[in-house]
Design an enzyme around this catalytic site. Sequence first.
Site, PDB file in Angstrom:
ATOM      1  N   LYS A 191     -29.708 -17.627 -53.121  1.00  0.00           N
ATOM      2  CA  LYS A 191     -31.087 -17.170 -52.970  1.00  0.00           C
ATOM      3  C   LYS A 191     -31.327 -16.752 -51.524  1.00  0.00           C
ATOM      4  CE  LYS A 191     -34.521 -19.848 -51.952  1.00  0.00           C
ATOM      5  NZ  LYS A 191     -35.547 -20.915 -51.932  1.00  0.00           N
ATOM      6  N   GLY A 224     -43.016 -20.707 -58.589  1.00  0.00           N
ATOM      7  CA  GLY A 224     -42.128 -20.678 -59.752  1.00  0.00           C
ATOM      8  C   GLY A 224     -41.146 -19.522 -59.757  1.00  0.00           C
TER       9      GLY A 224
END
Length: 296
Positions: A191, A224
């Site tokens: 990420k 989220g």
Amino acid sequence: MKIVGGPSSKELAKKISTLLNTSLALIKTKRFPDGEFYFKFDEDVSRDELLIVQSLYPPQDSHLLELFLILHTARDLGAKRIKVFIPYLAYSRQDRRYLEGECLSSRMISEILENLGADSLYTIDVHNRRVLSMYKIPTYNLTASRELARYFTAKNLVDPIVISPDDEEIAIERAKCAAETINAEYDFLEKRRDRYTGEIVTYEKQINVKGRDAIIIDDIISTGKTAANAVRILKKQGAKRVFVGVSHALLLGEAVKVLNEAGVEEIAGTDSVINKYAKVSVASILVEALKKEHQS
């Protein structure tokens, strides 16, 4: 030792008190009409050892001031020793100035807690371990990954695999810890977050998840987006079900909708943040750490 349950963590404090077989301190709290916080000990705590339990989930600034007032009062009244349990330690991202002129909020919190008389700090899965190095008092970073993994074992898992949605060392350690607890494999995704825009990119890589149940283990879920990116990748690669276990389920705005649309099977958080997703308690995690400390 007496347990002091702050307004954000009353039920958690009760659980800790029960597990330790010790009493809850008698206190009185209220909010004045203008919103200011009132705190009072309804018993003598001078020369007592206290454990203050107060998580700092939103509204974190209000919960911080409550903690400061409780801590100041305890020290001012002569408490002998004060341990602070802050399951969700707010302002734990800013360990250095990423951009010129930024506030070192993590250092400010550490200085205030120390100056108000905290003798030690316990927290759960701090987002950035480097912020704890700012403290001069002993700090203990505990993990909820084992308990989250155990929670999902009741779901009749099919050949489970634990996934970290982040390739940072601390994130992979949490996934490994969870996997070892339930005798499963683990892996991770990569990420990256843009420092200026905050936009998150998760890079797809091939993971052996086809026909298997995957458990994503994370420390914090706010919007989220990171977890949803991971869910989509795993579902695309053939995962049967994808569960999300998170230490601090902030779930702000449309986070739950984002995760559901990505195909998540279930979200399980801890009682570090009080909401309907708080399905795992961190009480036993702290109690175990306290007992180990006492034995050493």
